[in-house]
Design a protein around this motif. Structure first.
Motif, PDB file in Angstrom:
ATOM      1  N   ALA A   1       0.827  -1.210   0.000  1.00  0.00           N
ATOM      2  CA  ALA A   1       0.000   0.000   0.000  1.00  0.00           C
ATOM      3  C   ALA A   1       0.859   1.256   0.000  1.00  0.00           C
ATOM      4  CB  ALA A   1      -0.943  -0.010   1.200  1.00  0.00           C
ATOM      5  N   SER A   2       2.033   1.187   0.614  1.00  0.00           N
ATOM      6  CA  SER A   2       2.901   2.366   0.613  1.00  0.00           C
ATOM      7  C   SER A   2       3.405   2.663  -0.794  1.00  0.00           C
ATOM      8  CB  SER A   2       4.063   2.199   1.589  1.00  0.00           C
ATOM      9  OG  SER A   2       4.972   1.226   1.141  1.00  0.00           O
TER      10      SER A   2
ATOM     11  N   TYR B   1      -8.971   7.629   0.194  1.00  0.00           N
ATOM     12  CA  TYR B   1      -9.311   6.383   0.900  1.00  0.00           C
ATOM     13  C   TYR B   1      -9.107   6.554   2.404  1.00  0.00           C
ATOM     14  CZ  TYR B   1      -9.144   1.546   2.441  1.00  0.00           C
ATOM     15  OH  TYR B   1      -9.358   0.372   3.115  1.00  0.00           O
ATOM     16  N   GLN B   2      -8.002   7.154   2.803  1.00  0.00           N
ATOM     17  CA  GLN B   2      -7.726   7.390   4.216  1.00  0.00           C
ATOM     18  C   GLN B   2      -8.765   8.328   4.828  1.00  0.00           C
ATOM     19  OE1 GLN B   2      -3.646   8.691   3.836  1.00  0.00           O
ATOM     20  NE2 GLN B   2      -2.854   6.640   4.298  1.00  0.00           N
TER      21      GLN B   2
ATOM     22  N   VAL C   1      -4.993   7.487  -2.383  1.00  0.00           N
ATOM     23  CA  VAL C   1      -4.778   6.981  -1.028  1.00  0.00           C
ATOM     24  C   VAL C   1      -5.258   7.996   0.005  1.00  0.00           C
ATOM     25  CG1 VAL C   1      -3.037   6.184   0.615  1.00  0.00           C
ATOM     26  CG2 VAL C   1      -2.956   5.426  -1.767  1.00  0.00           C
ATOM     27  N   LYS C   2      -5.050   9.271  -0.256  1.00  0.00           N
ATOM     28  CA  LYS C   2      -5.531  10.299   0.665  1.00  0.00           C
ATOM     29  C   LYS C   2      -7.057  10.246   0.764  1.00  0.00           C
ATOM     30  CE  LYS C   2      -5.278  15.190   1.727  1.00  0.00           C
ATOM     31  NZ  LYS C   2      -4.832  16.517   1.339  1.00  0.00           N
TER      32      LYS C   2
ATOM     33  N   LEU D   1       1.639   2.002  -3.527  1.00  0.00           N
ATOM     34  CA  LEU D   1       0.473   2.608  -4.177  1.00  0.00           C
ATOM     35  C   LEU D   1       0.338   4.069  -3.760  1.00  0.00           C
ATOM     36  CD1 LEU D   1      -2.090   2.403  -5.905  1.00  0.00           C
ATOM     37  CD2 LEU D   1      -3.266   1.534  -3.863  1.00  0.00           C
ATOM     38  N   ALA D   2       0.546   4.340  -2.468  1.00  0.00           N
ATOM     39  CA  ALA D   2       0.441   5.719  -1.972  1.00  0.00           C
ATOM     40  C   ALA D   2       1.475   6.624  -2.622  1.00  0.00           C
ATOM     41  CB  ALA D   2       0.608   5.735  -0.454  1.00  0.00           C
TER      42      ALA D   2
END
Length: 113
Positions: free
Chosen positions: A16-17, A30-31, A27-28, A19-20
């Motif tokens: 995931a990092s 999604y978070q 990702v922002k 992808l981020a």
């Protein structure tokens, strides 16, 4: 043991990092979605994680099972509460949910070690 759930969660976080790094806006967003759940007033964190774990079983998402098993443990869920929540998933999803519930219980127990 079917799966090393702690390793699954660690691998998921590493992937995931990447992808981020490649798609920060996604990702922002999604978070932000996940953060907004913590701002609710009707359900406490433990209840949300029990629901999420049951949904993870019905969607057969190993990454979700590892993440929400760890979070349920951290939120103070007991094995009995997890088993009861997974019972709901089984009732809604029958056989496949039964197998994934066994996987989710294994994951939950590993995070208690």
């Amino acid at each position: 043991m079917w799966v090393d759930w702690k390793n699954t969660l660690s691998s998921l976080r590493k992937a995931a990092s990447v992808l981020a790094e490649k798609n920060p806006p996604l990702v922002k967003a999604y978070q932000g979605l996940n953060k907004s759940l913590g701002e609710g007033k009707a359900l406490d964190a433990k209840t949300r994680e029990l629901i999420a774990l049951a949904v993870a079983v019905t969607t057969r998402c190993d990454g979700c099972i590892s993440s929400h098993s760890a979070a349920a443990r951290q939120a103070g869920a007991t094995a009995e509460e997890v088993a009861e929540a997974l019972g709901t998933a089984i009732a809604l999803n029958a056989g496949a949910a039964y197998v994934y519930s066994a996987r989710a219980m294994e994951a939950f127990n590993q995070f208690g070690e």
